[in-house]
Design a protein around this motif. Structure first.
Motif, PDB file in Angstrom:
ATOM      1  N   UNK A 246     -13.707   3.450   1.390  1.00 12.88           N
ATOM      2  CA  UNK A 246     -12.801   4.146   0.482  1.00 12.88           C
ATOM      3  C   UNK A 246     -12.566   3.280  -0.748  1.00 12.88           C
ATOM      4  N   UNK A 247     -13.463   3.342  -1.734  1.00 11.97           N
ATOM      5  CA  UNK A 247     -13.372   2.443  -2.886  1.00 11.97           C
ATOM      6  C   UNK A 247     -12.066   2.564  -3.663  1.00 11.97           C
ATOM      7  N   UNK A 248     -11.382   3.685  -3.576  1.00 11.39           N
ATOM      8  CA  UNK A 248     -10.120   3.841  -4.304  1.00 11.39           C
ATOM      9  C   UNK A 248      -9.058   2.852  -3.815  1.00 11.39           C
ATOM     10  N   UNK A 249      -9.206   2.343  -2.608  1.00  8.09           N
ATOM     11  CA  UNK A 249      -8.268   1.354  -2.080  1.00  8.09           C
ATOM     12  C   UNK A 249      -8.294   0.092  -2.941  1.00  8.09           C
ATOM     13  N   UNK A 250      -9.463  -0.264  -3.446  1.00  9.83           N
ATOM     14  CA  UNK A 250      -9.616  -1.487  -4.240  1.00  9.83           C
ATOM     15  C   UNK A 250      -9.410  -1.251  -5.732  1.00  9.83           C
ATOM     16  N   UNK A 251      -9.258  -0.021  -6.149  1.00  9.02           N
ATOM     17  CA  UNK A 251      -9.142   0.275  -7.577  1.00  9.02           C
ATOM     18  C   UNK A 251      -8.048  -0.521  -8.294  1.00  9.02           C
ATOM     19  N   UNK A 252      -6.838  -0.662  -7.730  1.00  2.22           N
ATOM     20  CA  UNK A 252      -5.815  -1.446  -8.447  1.00  2.22           C
ATOM     21  C   UNK A 252      -6.239  -2.900  -8.670  1.00  2.22           C
ATOM     22  N   UNK A 253      -6.894  -3.481  -7.690  1.00  3.18           N
ATOM     23  CA  UNK A 253      -7.348  -4.865  -7.830  1.00  3.18           C
ATOM     24  C   UNK A 253      -8.442  -4.971  -8.870  1.00  3.18           C
ATOM     25  N   UNK A 254      -9.383  -4.056  -8.829  1.00  2.36           N
ATOM     26  CA  UNK A 254     -10.477  -4.060  -9.806  1.00  2.36           C
ATOM     27  C   UNK A 254      -9.927  -3.852 -11.210  1.00  2.36           C
ATOM     28  N   UNK A 255      -8.961  -2.964 -11.348  1.00  2.00           N
ATOM     29  CA  UNK A 255      -8.351  -2.722 -12.659  1.00  2.00           C
ATOM     30  C   UNK A 255      -7.637  -3.979 -13.166  1.00  2.00           C
ATOM     31  N   UNK A 256      -6.927  -4.671 -12.270  1.00  3.10           N
ATOM     32  CA  UNK A 256      -6.223  -5.898 -12.672  1.00  3.10           C
ATOM     33  C   UNK A 256      -7.210  -6.965 -13.109  1.00  3.10           C
ATOM     34  N   UNK A 257      -8.306  -7.109 -12.386  1.00  2.25           N
ATOM     35  CA  UNK A 257      -9.305  -8.120 -12.734  1.00  2.25           C
ATOM     36  C   UNK A 257     -10.058  -7.762 -14.005  1.00  2.25           C
ATOM     37  N   UNK A 258     -10.198  -6.481 -14.278  1.00  2.59           N
ATOM     38  CA  UNK A 258     -10.943  -6.069 -15.471  1.00  2.59           C
ATOM     39  C   UNK A 258     -10.175  -6.358 -16.758  1.00  2.59           C
ATOM     40  N   UNK A 259      -8.889  -6.670 -16.643  1.00  2.00           N
ATOM     41  CA  UNK A 259      -8.109  -6.996 -17.840  1.00  2.00           C
ATOM     42  C   UNK A 259      -8.253  -8.460 -18.235  1.00  2.00           C
TER      43      UNK A 259
ATOM     44  N   UNK B  67     -10.628 -14.919  -3.702  1.00  2.00           N
ATOM     45  CA  UNK B  67     -10.308 -13.510  -3.944  1.00  2.00           C
ATOM     46  C   UNK B  67     -11.332 -12.624  -3.230  1.00  2.00           C
ATOM     47  N   UNK B  68     -12.594 -12.988  -3.325  1.00  2.00           N
ATOM     48  CA  UNK B  68     -13.648 -12.206  -2.662  1.00  2.00           C
ATOM     49  C   UNK B  68     -13.431 -12.226  -1.152  1.00  2.00           C
ATOM     50  N   UNK B  69     -13.062 -13.375  -0.599  1.00  2.00           N
ATOM     51  CA  UNK B  69     -12.788 -13.482   0.835  1.00  2.00           C
ATOM     52  C   UNK B  69     -11.699 -12.485   1.247  1.00  2.00           C
ATOM     53  N   UNK B  70     -10.635 -12.414   0.445  1.00  2.00           N
ATOM     54  CA  UNK B  70      -9.536 -11.501   0.763  1.00  2.00           C
ATOM     55  C   UNK B  70      -9.954 -10.040   0.658  1.00  2.00           C
ATOM     56  N   UNK B  71     -10.769  -9.739  -0.324  1.00  2.00           N
ATOM     57  CA  UNK B  71     -11.082  -8.347  -0.628  1.00  2.00           C
ATOM     58  C   UNK B  71     -12.382  -7.855   0.009  1.00  2.00           C
TER      59      UNK B  71
END
Length: 120
Positions: A96-109, A85-89
């Motif tokens: 632009x950190x907002x680009x990763x926000x959906x992924x970070x939100x999904x992982x935070x669950x 996952x880290x390799x992909x991201x």
């Protein structure tokens, strides 16, 4: 994780049964599952078929195995999966950190190990 390792992991995951096995083992957590239980969860797949797929996943570093009595217990290699996952991201944000926000939100669950719940 280097590109060659990522390609090997993606190749192993590109088959439906292997992807389902990895997801099953992630849900099982560090306790893992015996090969027979994995076969049952895969719709009663034969032991030779499950062994074939588990071998591919283990060679790709996505699962680990250990002997427990007469059984072989398989677990998801969470460090390798996290590395994938880290390799992909790694370069996703490009400033632009907002680009990763959906992924970070999904992982935070994700649940903590003490609150782990199986995911389908």
């Amino acid at each position: 994780m280097h590109e060659e390792e990522a390609l090997t992991a993606f190749a192993a995951l590109s088959q439906e049964t292997r992807l389902r096995i990895v997801r099953l083992l992630v849900a099982a957590g560090p306790t893992g599952m015996a090969a027979g239980a994995i076969g049952e969860a895969m719709g009663g797949a034969s032991s030779s078929r499950i062994s074939f797929h588990l071998s591919h996943l283990e060679q790709a570093g996505l699962v680990t195995s250990r002997r427990k009595g007469r059984s072989i217990i398989y677990s998801a290699a969470l460090t390798t999966l996290s590395g994938l996952v880290e390799f992909l991201m790694r370069d996703c944000c490009q400033g632009n950190p907002e680009v990763c926000d959906p992924t970070i939100a999904a992982l935070s669950t994700c649940s903590s190990p003490t609150k782990a719940t199986p995911h389908a």
